[in-house]
Design a protein around this motif. Structure first.
Motif, PDB file in Angstrom:
ATOM      1  N   LEU A  82     -53.216  24.966  30.054  1.00 50.58           N
ATOM      2  CA  LEU A  82     -52.690  24.658  28.713  1.00 50.58           C
ATOM      3  C   LEU A  82     -53.062  25.739  27.711  1.00 50.58           C
ATOM      4  CD1 LEU A  82     -52.930  20.839  27.902  1.00 50.58           C
ATOM      5  CD2 LEU A  82     -50.974  22.183  28.704  1.00 50.58           C
ATOM      6  N   HIS A  83     -54.211  26.373  27.899  1.00 46.87           N
ATOM      7  CA  HIS A  83     -54.612  27.429  26.957  1.00 46.87           C
ATOM      8  C   HIS A  83     -53.655  28.617  27.039  1.00 46.87           C
ATOM      9  CE1 HIS A  83     -59.086  25.920  26.695  1.00 46.87           C
ATOM     10  NE2 HIS A  83     -58.187  25.010  26.354  1.00 46.87           N
ATOM     11  N   ALA A  84     -53.322  29.029  28.250  1.00 53.04           N
ATOM     12  CA  ALA A  84     -52.386  30.155  28.404  1.00 53.04           C
ATOM     13  C   ALA A  84     -51.016  29.785  27.836  1.00 53.04           C
ATOM     14  CB  ALA A  84     -52.267  30.557  29.871  1.00 53.04           C
ATOM     15  N   LEU A  85     -50.575  28.545  28.083  1.00 52.43           N
ATOM     16  CA  LEU A  85     -49.280  28.102  27.548  1.00 52.43           C
ATOM     17  C   LEU A  85     -49.302  28.047  26.023  1.00 52.43           C
ATOM     18  CD1 LEU A  85     -48.406  25.344  30.165  1.00 52.43           C
ATOM     19  CD2 LEU A  85     -46.887  27.242  29.526  1.00 52.43           C
ATOM     20  N   THR A  86     -50.405  27.601  25.460  1.00 52.45           N
ATOM     21  CA  THR A  86     -50.532  27.526  23.999  1.00 52.45           C
ATOM     22  C   THR A  86     -50.432  28.933  23.404  1.00 52.45           C
ATOM     23  OG1 THR A  86     -51.939  25.570  24.190  1.00 52.45           O
ATOM     24  CG2 THR A  86     -52.035  26.769  22.099  1.00 52.45           C
ATOM     25  N   ASP A  87     -51.117  29.890  24.023  1.00 52.58           N
ATOM     26  CA  ASP A  87     -51.036  31.277  23.535  1.00 52.58           C
ATOM     27  C   ASP A  87     -49.619  31.829  23.674  1.00 52.58           C
ATOM     28  OD1 ASP A  87     -53.409  31.863  22.387  1.00 52.58           O
ATOM     29  OD2 ASP A  87     -54.248  32.993  24.078  1.00 52.58           O
ATOM     30  N   ALA A  88     -48.931  31.464  24.762  1.00 49.48           N
ATOM     31  CA  ALA A  88     -47.550  31.934  24.956  1.00 49.48           C
ATOM     32  C   ALA A  88     -46.657  31.422  23.826  1.00 49.48           C
ATOM     33  CB  ALA A  88     -47.024  31.476  26.318  1.00 49.48           C
ATOM     34  N   ILE A  89     -46.833  30.154  23.467  1.00 50.45           N
ATOM     35  CA  ILE A  89     -46.012  29.574  22.386  1.00 50.45           C
ATOM     36  C   ILE A  89     -46.353  30.240  21.054  1.00 50.45           C
ATOM     37  CG2 ILE A  89     -45.509  27.464  21.077  1.00 50.45           C
ATOM     38  CD1 ILE A  89     -45.994  25.930  23.743  1.00 50.45           C
ATOM     39  N   LEU A  90     -47.659  30.418  20.785  1.00 47.18           N
ATOM     40  CA  LEU A  90     -48.055  31.109  19.544  1.00 47.18           C
ATOM     41  C   LEU A  90     -47.479  32.524  19.527  1.00 47.18           C
ATOM     42  CD1 LEU A  90     -51.794  29.958  19.279  1.00 47.18           C
ATOM     43  CD2 LEU A  90     -49.890  29.219  17.813  1.00 47.18           C
ATOM     44  N   GLY A  91     -47.396  33.136  20.710  1.00 48.43           N
ATOM     45  CA  GLY A  91     -46.857  34.496  20.816  1.00 48.43           C
ATOM     46  C   GLY A  91     -45.408  34.583  20.368  1.00 48.43           C
ATOM     47  N   THR A  92     -44.620  33.532  20.617  1.00 52.49           N
ATOM     48  CA  THR A  92     -43.215  33.575  20.191  1.00 52.49           C
ATOM     49  C   THR A  92     -43.092  33.597  18.676  1.00 52.49           C
ATOM     50  OG1 THR A  92     -42.947  31.166  20.107  1.00 52.49           O
ATOM     51  CG2 THR A  92     -42.487  32.247  22.232  1.00 52.49           C
ATOM     52  N   MET A  93     -44.143  33.115  17.983  1.00 52.19           N
ATOM     53  CA  MET A  93     -44.117  33.098  16.514  1.00 52.19           C
ATOM     54  C   MET A  93     -44.917  34.253  15.930  1.00 52.19           C
ATOM     55  SD  MET A  93     -44.821  29.054  15.803  1.00 52.19           S
ATOM     56  CE  MET A  93     -45.964  28.786  17.151  1.00 52.19           C
ATOM     57  N   ALA A  94     -45.519  35.070  16.782  1.00 54.30           N
ATOM     58  CA  ALA A  94     -46.427  36.130  16.331  1.00 54.30           C
ATOM     59  C   ALA A  94     -47.478  35.531  15.396  1.00 54.30           C
ATOM     60  CB  ALA A  94     -45.655  37.265  15.655  1.00 54.30           C
ATOM     61  N   ASP A  95     -48.008  34.379  15.790  1.00 58.66           N
ATOM     62  CA  ASP A  95     -48.933  33.649  14.913  1.00 58.66           C
ATOM     63  C   ASP A  95     -50.309  33.548  15.572  1.00 58.66           C
ATOM     64  OD1 ASP A  95     -50.140  32.092  13.041  1.00 58.66           O
ATOM     65  OD2 ASP A  95     -48.770  30.392  13.207  1.00 58.66           O
ATOM     66  N   GLY A  96     -50.912  34.713  15.813  1.00 58.54           N
ATOM     67  CA  GLY A  96     -52.283  34.729  16.307  1.00 58.54           C
ATOM     68  C   GLY A  96     -52.418  34.136  17.692  1.00 58.54           C
ATOM     69  N   GLY A 138     -49.097  34.444  27.577  1.00 61.25           N
ATOM     70  CA  GLY A 138     -50.467  33.989  27.368  1.00 61.25           C
ATOM     71  C   GLY A 138     -51.282  34.212  28.634  1.00 61.25           C
ATOM     72  N   TYR A 139     -52.587  34.405  28.453  1.00 62.93           N
ATOM     73  CA  TYR A 139     -53.492  34.619  29.591  1.00 62.93           C
ATOM     74  C   TYR A 139     -54.817  33.946  29.269  1.00 62.93           C
ATOM     75  CZ  TYR A 139     -56.759  37.061  32.701  1.00 62.93           C
ATOM     76  OH  TYR A 139     -57.727  37.351  33.626  1.00 62.93           O
ATOM     77  N   ASP A 140     -55.401  33.317  30.258  1.00 60.91           N
ATOM     78  CA  ASP A 140     -56.705  32.702  30.013  1.00 60.91           C
ATOM     79  C   ASP A 140     -57.504  32.628  31.317  1.00 60.91           C
ATOM     80  OD1 ASP A 140     -58.661  31.630  28.363  1.00 60.91           O
ATOM     81  OD2 ASP A 140     -58.020  29.561  28.721  1.00 60.91           O
ATOM     82  N   VAL A 141     -58.803  32.591  31.162  1.00 61.21           N
ATOM     83  CA  VAL A 141     -59.726  32.456  32.305  1.00 61.21           C
ATOM     84  C   VAL A 141     -60.838  31.491  31.920  1.00 61.21           C
ATOM     85  CG1 VAL A 141     -61.472  33.629  33.710  1.00 61.21           C
ATOM     86  CG2 VAL A 141     -59.373  34.841  33.114  1.00 61.21           C
ATOM     87  N   HIS A 142     -61.208  30.615  32.825  1.00 61.35           N
ATOM     88  CA  HIS A 142     -62.425  29.835  32.637  1.00 61.35           C
ATOM     89  C   HIS A 142     -63.235  29.870  33.926  1.00 61.35           C
ATOM     90  CE1 HIS A 142     -62.100  27.931  28.627  1.00 61.35           C
ATOM     91  NE2 HIS A 142     -60.821  28.246  28.802  1.00 61.35           N
ATOM     92  N   ALA A 143     -64.568  29.939  33.742  1.00 59.28           N
ATOM     93  CA  ALA A 143     -65.475  29.992  34.892  1.00 59.28           C
ATOM     94  C   ALA A 143     -65.809  28.572  35.359  1.00 59.28           C
ATOM     95  CB  ALA A 143     -66.753  30.723  34.502  1.00 59.28           C
ATOM     96  N   PHE A 144     -66.154  28.472  36.635  1.00 62.86           N
ATOM     97  CA  PHE A 144     -66.605  27.180  37.164  1.00 62.86           C
ATOM     98  C   PHE A 144     -68.060  26.925  36.782  1.00 62.86           C
ATOM     99  CE2 PHE A 144     -63.360  27.834  40.697  1.00 62.86           C
ATOM    100  CZ  PHE A 144     -62.542  26.786  40.297  1.00 62.86           C
ATOM    101  N   GLU A 145     -68.391  25.651  36.663  1.00 61.58           N
ATOM    102  CA  GLU A 145     -69.796  25.232  36.595  1.00 61.58           C
ATOM    103  C   GLU A 145     -69.925  23.945  37.412  1.00 61.58           C
ATOM    104  OE1 GLU A 145     -70.855  24.464  32.552  1.00 61.58           O
ATOM    105  OE2 GLU A 145     -69.466  22.810  32.334  1.00 61.58           O
ATOM    106  N   LYS A 146     -71.112  23.443  37.461  1.00 64.89           N
ATOM    107  CA  LYS A 146     -71.359  22.249  38.269  1.00 64.89           C
ATOM    108  C   LYS A 146     -70.496  21.088  37.783  1.00 64.89           C
ATOM    109  CE  LYS A 146     -75.619  20.350  39.805  1.00 64.89           C
ATOM    110  NZ  LYS A 146     -75.775  19.408  40.507  1.00 64.89           N
TER     111      LYS A 146
END
Ligand code: MG
Length: 402
Positions: A285-299, A250-258
């Motif tokens: 948590l977003h990257a980890l969630t995608d990693a787990i979904l990846g093990t199931m090939a479920d989007g 899984g991979y994710d990015v979020h930008a900073f704001e105030k």
């Protein structure tokens, strides 16, 4: 009173694995059958592992063909040194019988009490069968695992049936065959001197030498891989016993704001900015969630929780993560490991690492030693280097139980 040690207790249980054959019947084009792959490992490696994993086996002596030394190192080299039980391989002779004698001689100074002799081409030997054969040597000098013959047996000549043989007391012989070391080594040496090389198994030599051989139950799954069709069957069997391990990334990015705090892996950390996102923007948590979904090939997280859906506004990312974990549990899979890396210049992750690990472990319902949180800066390069946001990558490893 106990100053006299029973010398039998100090004797080793050894196994000779005969892997010197050319295996012509299994199809020469693929090389010797003991080095063919089953489930990603050579047949010989499966066989060695079966004995290495048995608590009562102390020493493994493999006998190989002189032409196979490079193949042996290629397939088994990584076990040498890491498997304490594995003795350096010795070179066999011109027949199976001669190769076994080479193996027996290699054990000469090893204080072997019991020795099992096993064909490398029987990789499905079980712990129970090894135990049965070892136990049998206690009450007899030799032990032979056998199967009852269930087919009707005919004797024939020139393509014509001569007679039907009673199968009442007929058995087919398997390996490992077990013997008292001193008895079988003497029998082998005598047979080599007096009869040449004519025996196809070691129980026959024991029989010839007058060593009593006790019959124990063999195992129908302990097949000898002989012809190409056996490999087709073996691959099906392996499919049932090789664990169904899957990984996802899984991979994710979020930008900073105030703001004045960031949420990372379920933990709020004071900072001079916050992460921008539809939800709580927990990039870890977003990257980890995608990693787990990846093990199931479920989007991916976006297909399960569309950012356009207002109900996920400011949502706690634990909800997304738990959703993925529950989907996995419904499929009968277990998470065996989670590994994530947070990539940012600031804030410092180290002081919060163990709290993050504990939080992820709690949400994933696994122990903390199965959760890794790592961090790195981006060496001041790119958007992360300019402190415009935080990136995260993650890997999940799971095992599906069929
Ligand atoms: Mg995200």
């Amino acid at each position: 009173m106990d100053n006299v040690l029973n010398s039998d207790d100090q004797k080793l249980n050894a196994v000779i694995i005969v892997a010197a054959g050319r295996g012509e019947r299994a199809g020469q084009s693929n090389g010797p059958k003991q080095y063919r792959l089953l489930g990603g490992k050579s047949v010989l490696e499966h066989t060695i592992s079966a004995f290495a994993d048995h608590v009562d086996i102390d020493l493994i002596q493999v006998v190989i063909h002189a032409d196979d030394q490079a193949l042996y190192l290629q397939h088994i080299g990584h076990h040498i040194g890491s498997r304490e039980k594995l003795a350096p391989a010795c070179i066999g002779g011109s027949s199976r019988q001669a190769s076994v004698l080479c193996g027996l001689k290699a054990l000469a100074n090893q204080n072997a009490g019991k020795v099992l002799i096993h064909d490398a081409a029987r990789p499905f030997v079980t712990t129970e069968l090894i135990s049965r054969v070892l136990a049998g040597i206690g009450s007899s000098q030799g032990t032979l695992p056998v199967l009852s013959v269930t087919d009707t047996i005919k004797r024939g000549k020139n393509g014509i049936v001569i007679e039907t043989v009673s199968r009442h007391d007929l058995f087919s012989a398997q390996t490992p065959q077990g013997f008292e070391y001193s008895a079988i080594v003497m029998a082998h040496e005598k047979a080599a001197l007096e009869t040449g090389e004519q025996f196809t198994d070691d129980a026959s030599i024991a029989e010839w030498a007058g060593i009593p051989v006790k019959l124990v139950d063999g195992d129908p799954e302990n097949i000898k891989l002989t012809v190409p069709e056996d490999f087709v069957l073996a691959k099906k069997t392996m499919g049932n016993i090789v664990p169904d391990v899957r990984t996802g990334n899984g991979y994710d990015v979020h930008a900073f704001e105030k703001g004045n705090s960031v949420r990372l892996c379920g933990i709020d950390i004071p900072h001079s900015a916050k992460l921008m996102g539809h939800s709580d923007a927990d990039v870890g948590l977003h990257a980890l969630t995608d990693a787990i979904l990846g093990t199931m090939a479920d989007g991916d997280i976006g297909s399960h929780f569309p950012p356009s859906d207002p109900q996920w506004k400011n949502a706690n990312s634990e909800h997304f993560f738990r959703h993925a974990v529950e989907l996995l549990e419904k499929r009968g899979a277990v998470i065996t490991h989670l590994d994530t890396t947070l990539i940012c210049e600031m804030p410092k992750i180290g002081p919060h690492r163990d709290r993050m690990r504990a939080e992820i472990a709690r949400m994933a319902n696994i122990s903390i030693d199965r959760v890794s949180v790592k961090a790195t800066t981006n060496e001041r390069l790119g958007f992360v280097g300019r402190e415009e946001g935080i990136a995260s990558i993650a890997t999940a490893t799971v095992v599906f139980r069929s």
